[in-house]
Structures are given as structure tokens and as C-alpha cells.
Design a protein around this motif. Sequence first.
Motif, PDB file in Angstrom:
ATOM      1  N   ALA A   1     112.170   2.871  83.505  1.00 55.77           N
ATOM      2  CA  ALA A   1     112.293   1.448  83.841  1.00 55.77           C
ATOM      3  C   ALA A   1     112.275   1.202  85.349  1.00 55.77           C
ATOM      4  N   LEU A   2     112.873   2.110  86.128  1.00 59.11           N
ATOM      5  CA  LEU A   2     112.876   1.928  87.589  1.00 59.11           C
ATOM      6  C   LEU A   2     111.463   2.005  88.155  1.00 59.11           C
ATOM      7  N   VAL A   3     110.668   2.951  87.672  1.00 58.82           N
ATOM      8  CA  VAL A   3     109.304   3.100  88.161  1.00 58.82           C
ATOM      9  C   VAL A   3     108.459   1.901  87.749  1.00 58.82           C
TER      10      VAL A   3
ATOM     11  N   SER B   1     112.652  21.304  92.660  1.00 54.49           N
ATOM     12  CA  SER B   1     111.804  20.111  92.651  1.00 54.49           C
ATOM     13  C   SER B   1     112.450  19.065  91.746  1.00 54.49           C
ATOM     14  N   SER B   2     112.112  17.799  91.970  1.00 52.15           N
ATOM     15  CA  SER B   2     112.731  16.718  91.205  1.00 52.15           C
ATOM     16  C   SER B   2     111.694  15.653  90.912  1.00 52.15           C
ATOM     17  N   SER B   3     111.987  14.843  89.889  1.00 52.85           N
ATOM     18  CA  SER B   3     111.021  13.812  89.508  1.00 52.85           C
ATOM     19  C   SER B   3     111.682  12.783  88.612  1.00 52.85           C
ATOM     20  N   ILE B   4     110.924  11.734  88.356  1.00 54.46           N
ATOM     21  CA  ILE B   4     111.337  10.699  87.411  1.00 54.46           C
ATOM     22  C   ILE B   4     110.112  10.358  86.572  1.00 54.46           C
ATOM     23  N   PRO B   5     110.252  10.175  85.259  1.00 57.41           N
ATOM     24  CA  PRO B   5     109.082   9.865  84.434  1.00 57.41           C
ATOM     25  C   PRO B   5     108.407   8.570  84.880  1.00 57.41           C
TER      26      PRO B   5
END
Length: 353
Positions: free
Chosen positions: A287-289, A279-283
Motif C-alpha cells: 500500500a505504501l508503494v 539487502s532490504s525491500s518492500i513489495p
Amino acid sequence: MKETLKIQAVELLKNLIETQSFSSEEEGTAVHIESWFQIQDIPFKRTKNNIWAVNKYFDASKPTLLLNSHHDTVKPNKAYTKDPFKAEVEDGKLYGLGSNDAGGCLVSLLSVFAYFFSRKDLQYNLVMVASAEEESSGPNGLNSMLKIIPNIDVAIVGEPTQMHLAVAEKGLVVFDVIVKGTPSHAAHPNDDNAIYNCIPVLEWFKNYKFEKGSETLGDVKLTVSQISGGLQHNAVPSDVNIVVDVRVNDSYTNKEIVEILKSEAPVHSIEARSLRLNSSSIPMDHALVKAGISIGRNTYGSPTLSDQAVLSCPSLKMGPGDSIRSHSADEFIHLYEIEEGIDIYIELLEKVL
């Protein structure tokens, strides 16, 4: 410049559609992508069927952002009514195999890379990888490039999300299960029939629930997807083979899923094929989110697998098109989706780069 890039993007996508590029057979589409880089006067490298490049003023002291999408396709299904290898425009829709998954994403990201390629003031380096073997999770795709390209700190993976932000993605573990019994002639009594022994096993898998859910990805999804056993009508087999597809949320590692099923599943044998598709994610505070939310994009967790699974850095899945059309008959992408995709990618990156 943007308008020219949009025109060139559509022309490249048409060429990609009309060139067969099943996973591990992407030689022809790789040549088209090489030609596109040559037209843009951008230096590039080719590693097998992966085409990649870095921005003009690459600076090793800066963090690096990967832009990635794939140019391989699945094989067309039998329900096609159109020629899957003919790029055909009708009512603003570009039809053809790979148009939506993920050709539209790829040509849009290539355009965005070209748009920023010569900028001197970027806060991030850019690495563009047009990758192979995504659909088959093969050994010569993006996973093989991670030791070749510069070290990356964050990634945008182009898959059809209607240009919304998939901030997390489920991983995948596929299990091979064996249910055993006593082989016999079908005419004789047998209280240990392997096929009948599957009934409680299938019920167990149907009803099993993993304890930990996820705010973005929901529950772990366990599905029995294949079953096979027996060779002829009058012979009871000694065993039955079952395949179990497990989509893993970010509350578990793949290794933990394996340990749980090995200890709890009521079967004679259960073995995982691979642990590498995590599984993968980004906080949410990345800054991108934040940039995506500020320009009106929604966030969600994605149940489908992509090349994010091979990345260890934070990654965002985002691209033009709709995942529902992927692998469907008469696949298409709206031309406006490509144009809009390029605009939104640029607007997003202007806030970060």
C-alpha cells in the motif's frame, strides 16, 4: 499546523547542525530532540541516544508503521570551506554537517509524526525513532531498539532520495583477505613475494561476476577498497591484507555471498566481518508503494546502505535531500526540500493511515 511544524523543523535542524554528533557521540543532539518533543507536548522515551515515541492512541491490535531517521553524522572532510558546525542559510540553502544526511529527513519525519500523533482513526500505529550510530553501523543504534519498541510491520526510513521511493536497498558484506608469501630481504631473490602474489588475486576480484542479477538492484558490486603490507623498504612481507567491499542484491543472502567467495576466491584466507547488514525491500504491490506512485513519485533500487539493513520487515527508504550531497564538503539541503518533504510524507500517509 503544518506551517508551524515546518518552521519548527528548520529551527530544530539548525540546532542539530550546530551540535557535534559523530556516531556514538550524539548526547547533545539527543537533548535537542527531547526538547522538540517537549515543545510538541508528546510523551517520549530515551534509550541511550535513541529518542522514540508512539502515537497517542496506540492500539496493539493494529499493525505498526515505523518512522525512522538518524541524528548522528560522519566527521567533516578536509575540503570544507564553510564551518561544518554553523547552520548558515544562503540562497535558500541550509549549510552544515548532517543537513542533508540525514537531518532534513529526521526533522521532516518528526513533523509528520507530530501531525498524526493525536489522530484517533489511524489504520496503523505509528512509532517514531530518532536513532543513533547509523553512520558507523554501531551496536547502540536502531538495531538495539528493535527489542524495545513495539513490534513493527513496515517502515519508512528517512534518507535523502529526493522524496522518491527506494523500494530496495543493497546489503553489505566486508571481507578481510590475506595473501601470503615468503618473507625475505629485498636484496635477495624471492619467487614467492606476497606483494607480487596479490597481482592475480586483484585481477580475480576485478573480473569476478556473481551470476544472479536483480530487477531493482542490478548486479552484486564487488570492490577492493583497501590494501596494506610491508613495514620497511628492504623487507619483503610475509603477507598482504586486502579489504573487499561487497554490495549484495536481493538475489543472494549475505551467507550465500560468503560461501561463494570462500569456495572460489584464490586466496589463503578470506573472512567476513559481519552478516547482519542484509539487502532490504518492500513489495511493489504494498500500500505504501502504491500510494507513492499514485502521487507521482518514482521507484528505484538504492546502492547505498542505511538502517533498513537491520530491519526484517518490509521497508521503504524515502526522504528530502539528495544522496549525492551526503558526506560531501559544504553539505547542504534546500529549505524548500524540507517543506516539500513534509507535505509529500503527509500526502503519502493520508492514503495509507
